[in-house]
Design a protein around this motif. Structure first.
Motif, mmCIF file in Angstrom:
data_model
loop_
_atom_site.group_PDB
_atom_site.id
_atom_site.type_symbol
_atom_site.label_atom_id
_atom_site.label_comp_id
_atom_site.label_asym_id
_atom_site.label_seq_id
_atom_site.Cartn_x
_atom_site.Cartn_y
_atom_site.Cartn_z
ATOM 1 N N ALA A 141 74.054 105.471 38.839
ATOM 2 C CA ALA A 141 72.908 105.068 38.143
ATOM 3 C C ALA A 141 71.800 104.322 39.354
ATOM 4 C CB ALA A 141 73.157 103.980 37.259
ATOM 5 N N ALA A 142 72.483 103.682 40.046
ATOM 6 C CA ALA A 142 71.643 103.160 41.058
ATOM 7 C C ALA A 142 70.899 104.401 42.040
ATOM 8 C CB ALA A 142 72.059 102.026 42.134
ATOM 9 N N ALA A 143 71.659 105.079 42.089
ATOM 10 C CA ALA A 143 70.953 106.322 43.200
ATOM 11 C C ALA A 143 70.051 107.195 42.353
ATOM 12 C CB ALA A 143 72.141 107.266 43.582
ATOM 13 N N LEU A 144 70.515 107.320 40.842
ATOM 14 C CA LEU A 144 69.445 108.125 40.267
ATOM 15 C C LEU A 144 68.222 107.479 40.112
ATOM 16 C CD1 LEU A 144 71.917 109.562 37.443
ATOM 17 C CD2 LEU A 144 70.485 110.790 39.437
ATOM 18 N N THR A 145 68.068 106.120 39.695
ATOM 19 C CA THR A 145 67.125 105.445 39.546
ATOM 20 C C THR A 145 66.115 105.260 40.772
ATOM 21 O OG1 THR A 145 68.280 103.918 37.828
ATOM 22 C CG2 THR A 145 66.284 102.957 38.755
ATOM 23 N N GLN A 146 66.931 105.124 41.953
ATOM 24 C CA GLN A 146 65.940 105.165 43.126
ATOM 25 C C GLN A 146 65.361 106.303 43.457
ATOM 26 O OE1 GLN A 146 65.352 102.432 44.957
ATOM 27 N NE2 GLN A 146 64.407 103.541 46.712
ATOM 28 N N VAL A 147 66.125 107.394 43.499
ATOM 29 C CA VAL A 147 65.596 108.727 43.772
ATOM 30 C C VAL A 147 64.684 109.550 42.728
ATOM 31 C CG1 VAL A 147 66.295 111.080 44.202
ATOM 32 C CG2 VAL A 147 67.601 109.245 45.218
ATOM 33 N N LEU A 148 64.931 109.330 41.203
ATOM 34 C CA LEU A 148 64.316 109.868 40.379
ATOM 35 C C LEU A 148 63.586 109.111 39.346
ATOM 36 C CD1 LEU A 148 66.935 112.559 39.328
ATOM 37 C CD2 LEU A 148 65.362 112.889 41.017
ATOM 38 N N GLY A 149 63.557 107.949 39.482
ATOM 39 C CA GLY A 149 63.215 106.853 38.687
ATOM 40 C C GLY A 149 61.403 107.035 38.696
ATOM 41 N N ARG A 150 60.969 107.052 39.671
ATOM 42 C CA ARG A 150 59.415 107.355 39.772
ATOM 43 C C ARG A 150 59.007 108.874 39.019
ATOM 44 N NH1 ARG A 150 57.021 106.427 45.115
ATOM 45 N NH2 ARG A 150 58.369 104.792 45.564
ATOM 46 N N ARG A 151 60.033 109.635 39.016
ATOM 47 C CA ARG A 151 59.402 110.831 38.309
ATOM 48 C C ARG A 151 59.476 111.013 36.911
ATOM 49 N NH1 ARG A 151 62.536 115.088 42.661
ATOM 50 N NH2 ARG A 151 61.439 114.240 44.572
ATOM 51 N N ILE A 152 59.916 109.827 36.312
ATOM 52 C CA ILE A 152 59.882 109.728 34.949
ATOM 53 C C ILE A 152 58.675 109.641 34.257
ATOM 54 C CG2 ILE A 152 60.741 108.563 32.527
ATOM 55 C CD1 ILE A 152 62.782 107.125 34.586
ATOM 56 N N PRO A 153 58.188 110.693 33.311
ATOM 57 C CA PRO A 153 56.829 110.685 32.918
ATOM 58 C C PRO A 153 56.381 109.274 32.016
ATOM 59 C CG PRO A 153 58.152 112.261 31.609
ATOM 60 C CD PRO A 153 59.145 111.654 32.812
ATOM 61 N N GLY A 154 54.965 109.014 32.290
ATOM 62 C CA GLY A 154 54.543 108.135 31.566
ATOM 63 C C GLY A 154 54.726 106.782 32.094
ATOM 64 N N THR A 180 65.156 95.437 46.528
ATOM 65 C CA THR A 180 66.460 96.025 46.945
ATOM 66 C C THR A 180 67.406 94.881 46.379
ATOM 67 O OG1 THR A 180 65.306 96.701 49.122
ATOM 68 C CG2 THR A 180 67.596 96.176 49.230
ATOM 69 N N VAL A 181 67.197 93.675 46.293
ATOM 70 C CA VAL A 181 68.170 92.753 45.924
ATOM 71 C C VAL A 181 68.500 93.078 44.527
ATOM 72 C CG1 VAL A 181 68.425 90.186 45.280
ATOM 73 C CG2 VAL A 181 67.335 90.804 47.275
ATOM 74 N N ALA A 182 67.503 93.330 43.547
ATOM 75 C CA ALA A 182 67.730 93.789 42.228
ATOM 76 C C ALA A 182 68.739 95.009 42.197
ATOM 77 C CB ALA A 182 66.498 94.001 41.419
ATOM 78 N N LEU A 183 68.212 95.995 42.818
ATOM 79 C CA LEU A 183 69.102 97.332 42.939
ATOM 80 C C LEU A 183 70.571 97.024 43.220
ATOM 81 C CD1 LEU A 183 68.461 100.379 42.618
ATOM 82 C CD2 LEU A 183 68.321 100.510 45.125
ATOM 83 N N PHE A 184 70.856 95.931 43.939
ATOM 84 C CA PHE A 184 72.080 95.695 44.448
ATOM 85 C C PHE A 184 72.934 94.850 43.393
ATOM 86 C CE2 PHE A 184 75.133 92.720 46.322
ATOM 87 C CZ PHE A 184 75.855 93.652 46.959
ATOM 88 N N VAL A 185 72.082 93.654 42.737
ATOM 89 C CA VAL A 185 72.630 92.779 42.127
ATOM 90 C C VAL A 185 73.094 93.193 40.541
ATOM 91 C CG1 VAL A 185 72.071 90.543 40.650
ATOM 92 C CG2 VAL A 185 71.646 90.714 43.201
ATOM 93 N N VAL A 186 72.176 94.139 40.040
ATOM 94 C CA VAL A 186 72.547 94.436 38.884
ATOM 95 C C VAL A 186 73.714 95.527 38.534
ATOM 96 C CG1 VAL A 186 71.434 96.077 36.814
ATOM 97 C CG2 VAL A 186 69.900 94.333 37.880
ATOM 98 N N PRO A 187 73.914 96.601 39.494
ATOM 99 C CA PRO A 187 74.976 97.218 39.472
ATOM 100 C C PRO A 187 76.439 96.623 39.862
ATOM 101 C CG PRO A 187 73.505 98.525 40.693
ATOM 102 C CD PRO A 187 72.897 97.100 40.406
ATOM 103 N N VAL A 188 76.114 95.362 40.615
ATOM 104 C CA VAL A 188 77.351 94.640 40.868
ATOM 105 C C VAL A 188 77.677 93.830 40.000
ATOM 106 C CG1 VAL A 188 78.085 92.656 42.484
ATOM 107 C CG2 VAL A 188 77.106 94.930 43.655
ATOM 108 N N GLY A 189 76.709 93.216 39.277
ATOM 109 C CA GLY A 189 77.118 92.574 38.015
ATOM 110 C C GLY A 189 77.591 93.063 36.936
ATOM 111 N N ALA A 190 77.030 94.310 36.789
ATOM 112 C CA ALA A 190 77.844 95.343 35.543
ATOM 113 C C ALA A 190 79.261 95.592 35.884
ATOM 114 C CB ALA A 190 77.105 96.444 35.397
#
Length: 795
Positions: free
Chosen positions: A342-355, A371-381
């Motif tokens: 999920a983190a990889a997809l959001t980082q690579v393809l997130g900005r390509r989501i239309p709208g 960067t902190v949020a990209l690490f903390v959110v998956p770790v928390g889950a």
């Protein structure tokens, strides 16, 4: 030598040294959890047996983490761009519009005022380019200000060599589709303005019919000033209300036209992005909790089905801690795989989501805390899923090394009186036994129903949000938008001519004259919108959520935002100041007010004329006949007005929530995956526990098909109970959450809409039939198992 075997000569050191050394081995209990062959075989066998469940867990975790990351991005996107502009521009905390004769320069000497912008002369006008019109405020700015400085994004600043050059605020330029070099016309005049640049501003953004667009121009371009504006930058932003009160006292209430603060500008800038972030965050956290419960149930069911295998592991040397770690690390691996994906997809393809979602991710990736949020959110889950997994796996560590024989019949397995009576009525035995099986073990059955109810409850809440948004489009008259168009004249046509032109179109059902003025609230800490729309003979069709319509003298209805601001409620009398005249109104109803954050009080035009008989309509609200295309009417009326009439659609707040549809659809898919995992767990546990009853059922003459039907019926009953519970709890919860959001945004409670009965029936039918279909194959396989396999399971 001590320690040698009796009857044999002791061996010397030389002999011992010459003997081959044995390889020292550690007991299994002291090896790594997966280093032993038994641990590897256990993990491989369990994964092979539950491949589908593992896949769904990975996908559900990925969906949950994506939702939480997008929510974080939207929160950052909602707050940080405006804050960045405000900081870089040294934005003013208060903007005050006054009459031209007011001495606004004295405000710079007020306590707490750090610096000022202006005062600048202003002129209200209408500009047009390529057939698109907008109401604007021309602001005479002699030079680039130091407070409230526009941040150029295109073109250049005003040049004295170009006296008709202007700089447009970004939101206005976007609405007009204007670029540097374009020529703006002022309908009804021969004047033209040339766009020299486009700039960001921290002031309230342009909103058609609500907030005029900001246009910076040279003082010579402001030919008919109707007022002036001054900006105050405060030493302490927390003193905003006090500073406004002091400024109004110095200027005089009659000299103040409108007051806007930095809190209002920030709220308008955040707009729908913050709401989208709240929805994603709320449902993401709910889905995470549901996933944790699903994993807990899956492990608990698996432990009950593998008691003998766990006992064998302990018998060969596995410690309780190692047994716990087998389950814990296995499911942590699933969660980690989903989170990393999920983190990889959001980082690579997130900005390509239309709208807007793609824009939000693009801005968020450039923020310092990304960067902190990209690490903390998956770790928390992962940690949360690990916690729920550990609680369930702890039971595996308590399984004794010697298997304890299970009882031949589970607790509560004896037929109830209702079941016996149903069999006496010759109802199908498979149906009766299946219902009995679903609810025989009360504690375990209730836990299964509760875990399955949670994702279904969240799906019902998500469908309620979807239905509410659709209601804004399908029935806007019930959501505070009874009219479709707003028409304004440039003054070249008199009132009777404008009304005749508007009502002359057969597609216009009614034209309500109206006027809107800024009124100072009690305490003089801010302004609100006071509207007079319609007359007593032809009242405006309010959308009321509480109380009644305003019919008599001095009666009015108010939005939730205004009631909260004044700490008032329906039935109270409120006092406000319009210019230098007080206006006292009796609030007889609360209207659903989607404009101006609900800080609107609406009465009839006749009531306002009692204080000001010369008051003339400034606009007309047009209610169209059903099935009429607003765009066609807009074009026809604009053409009939010959440049003297500005007609534009009424802004619908649901237009900014269009991305929410895709968000809701994605969340429903994630919740459906979680529900599917729970269903597979329940089916696996039901089939495994039913293996002991297969011999008895076959002995009394039941066919494999009937035995299969028992398990299918039990699973369907469990799913049906969860659907009923999820619907019963989800409908009121959805209404409460949506109305709470409406109240906090100022629109007010009463906008929530529940899904239609047809949609709820379709959801329930899909859940029950899906559960029956999933249970059919494993139940049939168990019913047709060989006698040796059945005896082994019973043993």
């Amino acid at each position: 030598m001590a320690g040698h075997r009796p009857g044999s000569a002791p061996k010397g050191r030389e002999e011992l040294r010459d003997q081959p050394r044995r390889r020292r081995t550690r007991p299994t209990a002291h090896r790594g959890v997966f280093s032993g062959a038994a641990g590897r075989r256990w993990a491989h066998s369990d994964l092979r047996t539950h491949r589908g469940e593992a896949l769904f867990l990975v996908l559900a975790t990925a969906g949950i983490v994506v939702s939480l990351l997008l929510a974080t991005a939207l929160f950052g996107y909602a707050t940080n761009p405006w804050q960045r502009v405000f900081t870089q521009a040294r934005g003013a905390h208060v903007w005050i519009h006054t009459v031209p004769s007011a001495d606004a320069r004295g405000l710079a000497r007020l306590d707490g005022v750090d610096s000022v912008a202006g005062p600048y002369r202003t002129e209200s006008a209408t500009v047009a380019v390529r057939g698109t019109r907008a109401s604007v405020e021309l602001r005479g700015t002699p030079g680039l200000p130091s407070v409230g400085r526009p941040l150029l994004t295109a073109g250049h600043w005003l040049d004295p060599a170009e006296p008709d050059g202007v700089v447009l605020e970004t939101g206005l330029a976007r609405a007009l589709l204007a670029e540097p070099g374009d020529t703006l016309t002022l309908p009804g005049t021969a004047r033209t303005l040339t766009v020299e640049g486009i700039a960001d501003s921290a002031e309230p953004r342009y909103s058609p019919g609500e907030q005029p667009g900001l246009v910076w121009a040279l003082p010579s371009a402001v030919r008919a000033p109707g007022g002036q504006v001054i900006g105050l930058r405060l030493a302490d932003p927390g003193d905003t209300d006090y500073a406004v009160q002091r400024a109004v006292t110095v200027l005089g209430a009659g000299a103040v036209g409108e007051v806007s603060t930095w809190q209002q500008a920030r709220s308008a800038a955040q707009g729908d992005n913050r709401l989208l972030g709240q929805v994603l965050g709320l449902f993401g956290l709910g889905a995470l909790i549901a996933a944790g419960f699903a994993v807990h149930g899956a492990i608990a069911t698996r432990i009950r089905g593998h008691l003998r295998d766990i006992s064998v592991l302990k018998a060969i040397g596995f410690t309780p801690g190692q047994v716990v770690r087998i389950f814990l690390l296995q499911h942590l691996a699933y969660a980690l795989l989903g989170s990393v994906a999920a983190a990889a997809l959001t980082q690579v393809l997130g900005r390509r989501i239309p709208g807007r979602l793609g824009d939000a991710v693009g801005v968020w990736q450039g923020l310092p805390g990304h960067t902190v949020a990209l690490f903390v959110v998956p770790v928390g889950a992962v940690l949360f899923i690990g916690l729920t997994t550990g609680l369930a796996a702890w039971r595996a560590g308590r399984v004794p090394p010697v298997p304890v024989p299970r009882r031949t019949a589970p607790a509560g397995g004896r037929l109830t009186g209702a079941a016996r009576r149903a069999l006496g009525l010759r109802l199908p035995a498979a149906l009766v036994l299946g219902c009995h099986k679903a609810f025989s073990g009360r504690g375990r059955s209730l836990a299964t129903v509760a875990r399955l109810t949670l994702p279904l409850l969240l799906i019902v809440v998500a469908l309620s949000a979807w239905t509410t948004i659709d209601r804004f489009h399908s029935s806007p008259d019930h959501m505070g938008l009874p009219t479709s168009l707003t028409a304004r004249s440039d003054g070249a046509l008199d009132t009777s001519a404008v009304r005749a032109l508007l009502t002359g179109d057969h597609r216009v059902a009614a034209a309500y004259p109206g006027v809107e003025v800024a009124a100072l609230v009690p305490g003089q800490t801010g302004t609100i919108a006071l509207r007079g729309v319609g007359t007593r003979a032809e009242p405006y069709p309010y959308a009321l959520a509480e109380g009644r319509a305003a019919r008599g003298p001095d009666e009015a209805v108010a939005g939730q935002g205004l009631l909260d601001l004044l700490h008032a409620r329906v039935g109270d009398w409120v006092r406000m100041t319009v210019g230098d005249r007080p206006q006292i109104l009796h609030i007889v109803g609360r209207s659903i007010e989607p404009q101006n954050a609900g800080r609107v009080v609406t009465t009839s035009l006749d009531t306002l004329r009692e204080n000001d008989p010369a008051l003339a309509p400034a606009f007309y609200e047009l209610r169209l006949r059903p099935g009429t295309d607003p765009q066609r009417v807009t074009a026809a009326l604009s053409a009939a007005g010959r440049g003297h009439l500005d007609v534009h659609p009424v802004e619908n707040p649901a237009d900014g929530l269009s991305p929410l549809r895709g968000v809701v659809a994605g969340l429903i898919a994630v919740l459906a995956l979680i529900g599917l995992v729970e269903l597979l767990t329940a089916i696996g546990g039901s089939v495994r526990e039913g293996e002991r009853d297969v011999l008895a059922l076959k002995a009394i003459g039941m066919s494999p098909r009937q035995i299969t039907a028992i398990t299918v019926t039990a699973t369907s009953c469990t799913a049906l109970t969860a659907v009923i519970a999820g619907t019963a709890l989800g409908l009121p919860l959805g209404r409460r959450l949506i109305d709470a959001q409406g109240s906090s945004s100022g629109i007010g409670a009463g906008i929530a809409q529940s899904p239609s009965p047809t949609l709820l029936l379709a959801l329930g039918a899909a859940a029950v039939l899906g559960a029956a279909a999933l249970a059919a194959l494993p139940a049939a396989r168990a019913a047709r198992s060989r006698l040796a396999d059945t005896l082994s399971a019973v043993a």
